[in-house]
Design an enzyme around this catalytic site. Sequence first.
Site, PDB file in Angstrom:
ATOM      1  CG  HIS A  17      -1.717  -1.203   1.432  1.00  0.00           C
ATOM      2  ND1 HIS A  17      -2.982  -1.401   0.919  1.00  0.00           N
ATOM      3  CD2 HIS A  17      -1.398  -2.364   2.071  1.00  0.00           C
ATOM      4  CE1 HIS A  17      -3.412  -2.609   1.271  1.00  0.00           C
ATOM      5  NE2 HIS A  17      -2.456  -3.231   1.956  1.00  0.00           N
ATOM      6  CB  SER A  62      13.402  21.873 -15.233  1.00  0.00           C
ATOM      7  OG  SER A  62      12.618  23.026 -15.349  1.00  0.00           O
ATOM      8  CE  LYS A  70      11.633  19.020 -11.220  1.00  0.00           C
ATOM      9  NZ  LYS A  70      10.257  18.852 -11.678  1.00  0.00           N
ATOM     10  CD  GLU A 129       8.510  11.765 -15.592  1.00  0.00           C
ATOM     11  OE1 GLU A 129       8.482  12.228 -14.451  1.00  0.00           O
ATOM     12  OE2 GLU A 129       8.819  12.450 -16.585  1.00  0.00           O
TER      13      GLU A 129
END
Length: 468
Positions: A165, A286, A292, A299
């Site tokens: 979970h 970024s 970043k 992804e």
Amino acid sequence: MAAEQDFTKRKLWGGRFTGSTDPLMHEFNQSLKYDQRMYAADVKGSIAFSKALLKAGIVNEHEQAEITRGLKEVEQEWANGTFAIQADDEDIHTANERRLSEIVGKDIGGKLHTGRSRNDQVATDMRIWLLDETAKVEGYLKDFLNVLVSRAEKEVDAILPGYTHLQRAQPVRWSHVLLSHASAFLNDLTRLREMVPRISVLPLGSAALAGNPYGLDRELLRQELGFQSIGENSMHAVSDRDFIIEWLQWASLLMIHMSRLAEDLIIYSTAEFGFVQLADAYSTGSSIMPQKKNPDSLELLRGKSGRIFGQMAGFMMSVKGIPSTYNKDLQEDKEPLFDGVDSVSASLRIAEGVIATLNINADKMAEALSMDLLATDIADYLVRKGVPFRETHHISGRSVALAEQRKVQISDLTMEDWKALSPHFTEDVFEVFNFENSVEKRNAIGGPARKMIQRQVDVARERIAGKN
Ligand code: ARG
């Protein structure tokens, strides 16, 4: 208009047509822009077919040799990028045959299609092409698995929280996490291998739908093309695209596994977790936030899973409800399959690179291990002292509540506290608070103990090699 009339007349099926093809319809119908990538399969199928024609006495030795020479030249032209596509080439089959006749003359080239239809031809080409690609995909999958397994073998010391979970559950080895993903991909490898006999069924010789009347030797065709078996029913052979659906279903499931791996690593790579760091080679920055480092590779792997499932679902809808044998709807098999194969191939190669170059931070993993993860071990401790598990679960739960109330870890509770919780606790309770001991105790098959990690590695290597 006259020019368009000619355009239709020139088509290989032009004989019965008096009107002309609407230019937009021609464009709509044309598959050459994407099916040209099967040029080698088409040539291979045609050369084999010419041998069956020779055996049946439809062409003589000279004609068969000429057809072979011509087709090899056609193949070379595609390979060199010099094949000149004509406006009325409809698909790879008509384009290759048109060009063959230009090279060897219509009198010889015109005999090649005897007893054959594009219906059995295209089904054969697709299978040849897919068998070839499946072998490549198997190679990429094996490379990727080897990287997962080697890392697991090497990084066996690192221990981190295992999650259920997405909540910290129990300590496990990092290797165990890697091998949990490898286990899913190993099943994908098995399934991929199991699909091959169903792809490797020869349609050629079935002609349009009703078979050929020339006694073409299909066993010869099977051997020439290296198929495992021969399609036993000509109507089924020309219409069957189950091998494409199955491949895309296989790919969808593989990509679900890929998506799960990607998601785990994305979470582990956040500053909040910090367990892993992606190599620069597989991350991007970024355009606005200089600090970043984004896990774009992961992804995209996660995102591609949706795309591949979409190709599968799309093609299944295309074939739902069509009548028996060949219908042009079946031409819609190509783009989903080609895109599916390309996307899976690329995904496996990227995933291999990501895993091979990933950095792990074992200290961060260790920092995330809080003593409450050993609450189950406390229960296990009492079980060994003869207390029924259901009771031990409660006692251990009370120790967690007590520690929480005191804002300390359970390992900070005193001997007095333990005694108050249960008379079965003795000094050795403090030995429980050791994560290495906790994972080592889980030494049954499938557990995270060192010995069992090595067992998993060994089993995985055998499966990759195809030994079981
Ligand atoms: N390009 C077609 C396809 O991919 C080849 C088969 C055409 N057959 C026909 N009867 N029109 O399906």
